[in-house]
Write a protein that holds these residues in place. Structure first.
Motif, PDB file in Angstrom:
ATOM      1  N   ILE A 242     -87.147  37.830 -51.672  1.00  0.00           N
ATOM      2  CA  ILE A 242     -85.909  38.602 -51.809  1.00  0.00           C
ATOM      3  C   ILE A 242     -85.252  38.201 -53.121  1.00  0.00           C
ATOM      4  N   HIS A 243     -84.667  39.163 -53.802  1.00  0.00           N
ATOM      5  CA  HIS A 243     -84.071  38.855 -55.097  1.00  0.00           C
ATOM      6  C   HIS A 243     -83.018  37.755 -54.936  1.00  0.00           C
ATOM      7  N   ALA A 244     -83.076  36.767 -55.831  1.00  0.00           N
ATOM      8  CA  ALA A 244     -82.269  35.554 -55.662  1.00  0.00           C
ATOM      9  C   ALA A 244     -80.776  35.810 -55.741  1.00  0.00           C
ATOM     10  N   THR A 245     -80.356  36.928 -56.358  1.00  0.00           N
ATOM     11  CA  THR A 245     -78.916  37.209 -56.445  1.00  0.00           C
ATOM     12  C   THR A 245     -78.292  37.450 -55.075  1.00  0.00           C
ATOM     13  N   VAL A 246     -79.130  37.784 -54.075  1.00  0.00           N
ATOM     14  CA  VAL A 246     -78.610  37.966 -52.711  1.00  0.00           C
ATOM     15  C   VAL A 246     -77.971  36.674 -52.218  1.00  0.00           C
ATOM     16  N   ALA A 247     -78.538  35.528 -52.615  1.00  0.00           N
ATOM     17  CA  ALA A 247     -77.959  34.240 -52.209  1.00  0.00           C
ATOM     18  C   ALA A 247     -76.553  34.088 -52.756  1.00  0.00           C
ATOM     19  N   GLY A 248     -76.330  34.545 -53.985  1.00  0.00           N
ATOM     20  CA  GLY A 248     -75.003  34.444 -54.587  1.00  0.00           C
ATOM     21  C   GLY A 248     -73.957  35.235 -53.828  1.00  0.00           C
ATOM     22  N   VAL A 249     -74.263  36.493 -53.526  1.00  0.00           N
ATOM     23  CA  VAL A 249     -73.275  37.325 -52.838  1.00  0.00           C
ATOM     24  C   VAL A 249     -73.054  36.826 -51.408  1.00  0.00           C
ATOM     25  N   ALA A 250     -74.095  36.272 -50.757  1.00  0.00           N
ATOM     26  CA  ALA A 250     -73.956  35.752 -49.394  1.00  0.00           C
ATOM     27  C   ALA A 250     -73.004  34.559 -49.363  1.00  0.00           C
ATOM     28  N   MET A 251     -73.144  33.642 -50.322  1.00  0.00           N
ATOM     29  CA  MET A 251     -72.255  32.479 -50.360  1.00  0.00           C
ATOM     30  C   MET A 251     -70.831  32.883 -50.721  1.00  0.00           C
ATOM     31  N   GLY A 252     -70.692  33.880 -51.583  1.00  0.00           N
ATOM     32  CA  GLY A 252     -69.352  34.366 -51.914  1.00  0.00           C
ATOM     33  C   GLY A 252     -68.634  34.951 -50.712  1.00  0.00           C
ATOM     34  N   LEU A 253     -69.368  35.672 -49.867  1.00  0.00           N
ATOM     35  CA  LEU A 253     -68.779  36.283 -48.679  1.00  0.00           C
ATOM     36  C   LEU A 253     -68.351  35.244 -47.644  1.00  0.00           C
ATOM     37  N   MET A 254     -68.914  34.040 -47.707  1.00  0.00           N
ATOM     38  CA  MET A 254     -68.592  33.004 -46.718  1.00  0.00           C
ATOM     39  C   MET A 254     -67.274  32.287 -47.009  1.00  0.00           C
ATOM     40  N   LEU A 255     -66.769  32.372 -48.214  1.00  0.00           N
ATOM     41  CA  LEU A 255     -65.547  31.652 -48.562  1.00  0.00           C
ATOM     42  C   LEU A 255     -64.335  32.272 -47.892  1.00  0.00           C
ATOM     43  N   ARG A 256     -63.398  31.424 -47.502  1.00  0.00           N
ATOM     44  CA  ARG A 256     -62.149  31.917 -46.889  1.00  0.00           C
ATOM     45  C   ARG A 256     -61.228  32.441 -47.985  1.00  0.00           C
ATOM     46  N   CYS A 257     -60.792  33.702 -47.810  1.00  0.00           N
ATOM     47  CA  CYS A 257     -59.959  34.337 -48.838  1.00  0.00           C
ATOM     48  C   CYS A 257     -58.580  34.727 -48.326  1.00  0.00           C
ATOM     49  N   HIS A 258     -58.202  34.267 -47.128  1.00  0.00           N
ATOM     50  CA  HIS A 258     -56.830  34.488 -46.666  1.00  0.00           C
ATOM     51  C   HIS A 258     -56.074  33.165 -46.748  1.00  0.00           C
ATOM     52  N   ARG A 259     -54.797  33.263 -47.039  1.00  0.00           N
ATOM     53  CA  ARG A 259     -53.984  32.061 -47.252  1.00  0.00           C
ATOM     54  C   ARG A 259     -53.404  31.556 -45.937  1.00  0.00           C
ATOM     55  N   ARG A 260     -53.434  30.258 -45.802  1.00  0.00           N
ATOM     56  CA  ARG A 260     -52.772  29.639 -44.651  1.00  0.00           C
ATOM     57  C   ARG A 260     -51.408  29.130 -45.075  1.00  0.00           C
ATOM     58  N   GLU A 261     -50.626  28.748 -44.073  1.00  0.00           N
ATOM     59  CA  GLU A 261     -49.257  28.299 -44.356  1.00  0.00           C
ATOM     60  C   GLU A 261     -49.277  27.102 -45.316  1.00  0.00           C
ATOM     61  N   GLY A 262     -48.458  27.213 -46.351  1.00  0.00           N
ATOM     62  CA  GLY A 262     -48.347  26.145 -47.338  1.00  0.00           C
ATOM     63  C   GLY A 262     -49.322  26.257 -48.491  1.00  0.00           C
ATOM     64  N   GLU A 263     -50.212  27.256 -48.466  1.00  0.00           N
ATOM     65  CA  GLU A 263     -51.184  27.434 -49.537  1.00  0.00           C
ATOM     66  C   GLU A 263     -50.678  28.439 -50.565  1.00  0.00           C
ATOM     67  N   ASP A 264     -50.771  28.082 -51.826  1.00  0.00           N
ATOM     68  CA  ASP A 264     -50.466  29.040 -52.891  1.00  0.00           C
ATOM     69  C   ASP A 264     -51.639  29.993 -53.094  1.00  0.00           C
ATOM     70  N   ARG A 265     -52.839  29.456 -52.957  1.00  0.00           N
ATOM     71  CA  ARG A 265     -54.055  30.259 -53.094  1.00  0.00           C
ATOM     72  C   ARG A 265     -55.065  29.829 -52.052  1.00  0.00           C
ATOM     73  N   SER A 266     -55.846  30.791 -51.597  1.00  0.00           N
ATOM     74  CA  SER A 266     -56.911  30.472 -50.639  1.00  0.00           C
ATOM     75  C   SER A 266     -58.066  29.797 -51.376  1.00  0.00           C
ATOM     76  N   PRO A 267     -58.969  29.121 -50.645  1.00  0.00           N
ATOM     77  CA  PRO A 267     -60.125  28.511 -51.315  1.00  0.00           C
ATOM     78  C   PRO A 267     -60.948  29.511 -52.114  1.00  0.00           C
ATOM     79  N   GLY A 268     -61.118  30.714 -51.561  1.00  0.00           N
ATOM     80  CA  GLY A 268     -61.876  31.737 -52.274  1.00  0.00           C
ATOM     81  C   GLY A 268     -61.222  32.121 -53.589  1.00  0.00           C
ATOM     82  N   GLU A 269     -59.905  32.327 -53.568  1.00  0.00           N
ATOM     83  CA  GLU A 269     -59.189  32.676 -54.794  1.00  0.00           C
ATOM     84  C   GLU A 269     -59.263  31.543 -55.813  1.00  0.00           C
ATOM     85  N   ARG A 270     -59.153  30.308 -55.322  1.00  0.00           N
ATOM     86  CA  ARG A 270     -59.193  29.157 -56.230  1.00  0.00           C
ATOM     87  C   ARG A 270     -60.572  29.029 -56.889  1.00  0.00           C
TER      88      ARG A 270
END
Length: 478
Positions: A242-270
């Motif tokens: 499978i083309h290796a770029t699929v691994a990149g998009v899969a790992m990107g989709l796993m990051l949390r991109c919503h902010r929790r209380e007290g966070e200026d930026r989510s881990p994904g945004e950071r």
């Protein structure tokens, strides 16, 4: 009692929310700089490959092999750029998609319908145009996916060069469209350009992705944990078939991109903030440098319009993209009873749709995969991608320039900040405190103008008086 349903029609390309506008502005600023570097890399590649004295060195560098053969990674420099560096690009694309799904326009199904339908139509119509053109001319249908992709960095570089102050809603639409486009492009690559599968390597890659996800869930931090793991996942994905770029998009989709209380930026945004410059400023330009170096001559350009495959690519990018995206947008607005923003016309939507016909990075990648092993056809398809993107960019430039004065007025209205609080005035019109600040500001300005008026009046009165009392008749004889 049930609250009455709002009768206010939904606006297509209406004003963005302030957080979304800020995110889009920051993302596009990086992509625009990366797009300029991409243009420079493409021009460098063309010169390097077409100057006779330099051509051999370009071929030697592109095909120079490096990497551990025991791990199945003895790849050419061009191969490393396509499979390795572009994984970083798709990693950022995965984060962008995740953020759009949880915090952006794709969060709301009604709002998501527009870019999703537009992106799907913007991929289906170019593929159809290519298929019909190639079939009518008796050509190969293998390249049907080449004209389906939009290059957001290249498109924004064109905007930067022509200086169009495109309203933020249209820029956001272009960005979201490209994110959805990238997702479907990676699905096309994974499904249609995977030959033989190595299930052992694929299983190891999936296990690595699962470990990546578990570490994120446990809140484990440290680049020294994730970077080595990401490299292992990438290598296993590459060896799986499978083309290796699929691994990149899969790992990107796993990051949390919503902010929790007290966070200026989510881990994904950071992480996106850290990695995006690497993607836009290094990975994509280097890919362009070793992919865009095709032989260009008068005869080669003429051949683009005579071969059914290359003509299909050009027509797919120039005609298919514009018609597909515009048609999908119009149909979505028509059947959801949404009205176009009062500040825009459908001509603006068509201009942006034409701009999306710039399909560079992913189109070049798919061209390499579609005609792998046929160097002649690969080179001709790359030339067709370059020419089609150039025609689409020229057409979009003309269409956008016609309305540029209107865009500048809209941009000025969006950027105006009279109370100098760092927030554009259009986002504070419903805030009483904003109007009180403006009233105080205008009072100070009015007081200053009254002071200046008194000084000017006093100066004028002083000039009207004759010095020394000359002209008075107090000493005239009776």
């Amino acid at each position: 009692m049930t609250a009455p349903r709002s009768t206010t029609p939904r606006k297509v390309f209406g004003r963005l929310s302030l957080p979304e506008r800020t995110y889009v502005a920051n993302a596009l600023r990086t992509e625009t700089v990366g797009g300029v570097l991409l243009l420079a890399a493409a021009v460098t590649a063309l010169l390097w490959a077409n100057i006779p004295a330099l051509h051999d060195s370009y071929e030697n560098v592109s095909h120079f092999h490096i990497g551990p053969a025991a791990l199945g990674l003895d790849l050419s420099v061009a191969h490393w750029a396509a499979d390795g560096l572009l994984a970083i690009f798709f990693f950022v694309a995965g984060i962008e998609l995740k953020r759009e799904l949880v915090a952006g326009d794709l969060r709301d199904p009604k709002a998501a319908a527009l870019p999703v339908v537009a992106a799907l139509c913007g991929m289906a119509v170019p593929a159809l145009v290519y298929t019909v053109t190639a079939a009518a001319g008796g050509g190969s249908l293998d390249g049907w996916a080449v004209p389906t992709a939009t290059d957001i960095a290249f498109a924004l570089a064109v905007l930067a060069v022509i200086g169009t102050s495109l309203p933020s809603a249209l820029r956001a639409f272009l960005l979201t469209l490209a994110v959805v486009d990238d997702l479907f492009a990676i699905l096309i690559i994974a499904v249609f350009f995977t030959a033989d599968l190595n299930f052992a390597a694929l299983g190891g890659s999936v296990a690595g992705l699962l470990l990546f996800w578990l570490l994120l869930r446990k809140g484990v931090r440290g680049w020294y944990v994730y970077v080595p793991l990401a490299l292992v996942v990438w290598a296993l994905m590459y060896n799986s078939g499978i083309h290796a770029t699929v691994a990149g998009v899969a790992m990107g989709l796993m990051l949390r991109c919503h902010r929790r209380e007290g966070e200026d930026r989510s881990p994904g945004e950071r992480i996106e903030h850290l990695v995006r410059p690497l993607s836009a400023g290094l990975a994509v330009p280097l890919f362009a440098l070793f992919s865009a170096g095709v032989a260009i001559s008068g005869g080669a350009l003429a051949d683009v319009f005579t071969r059914p495959e290359t003509l299909g690519v050009v027509l797919g990018l120039v005609v298919g993209k514009a018609v597909g995206i515009f048609g999908g947008t119009w149909l979505t607005a028509r059947f959801t009873r949404a009205s176009l923003s009062d500040d825009l016309a459908w001509a603006d939507v068509f201009a942006v749709s034409s701009l999306a016909g710039i399909g560079f990075t992913v189109s070049l990648l798919i061209g390499e995969l579609a005609f792998e092993g046929d160097q002649t056809m690969t080179g001709q398809v790359k030339a067709a991608v370059l020419l089609g993107s150039l025609i689409a960019a020229t057409l979009a430039t003309v269409l956008l320039k016609i309305r540029n004065a209107k865009y500048r007025r809209l941009w000025a209205d969006e950027e105006r900040d009279e109370d100098a609080d760092g927030i554009p005035d259009v986002y504070e019109e419903d805030d009483p405190a904003y109007h009180l600040r403006l009233a105080a500001l205008y009072d100070r300005k009015a007081a200053e103008h009254r002071r200046i008026a008194r000084e000017k009046a006093a100066e004028r009165h002083g000039l009207a008086e004759v010095p020394g009392g000359a002209g008075e008749d107090h000493h005239r004889p009776a």
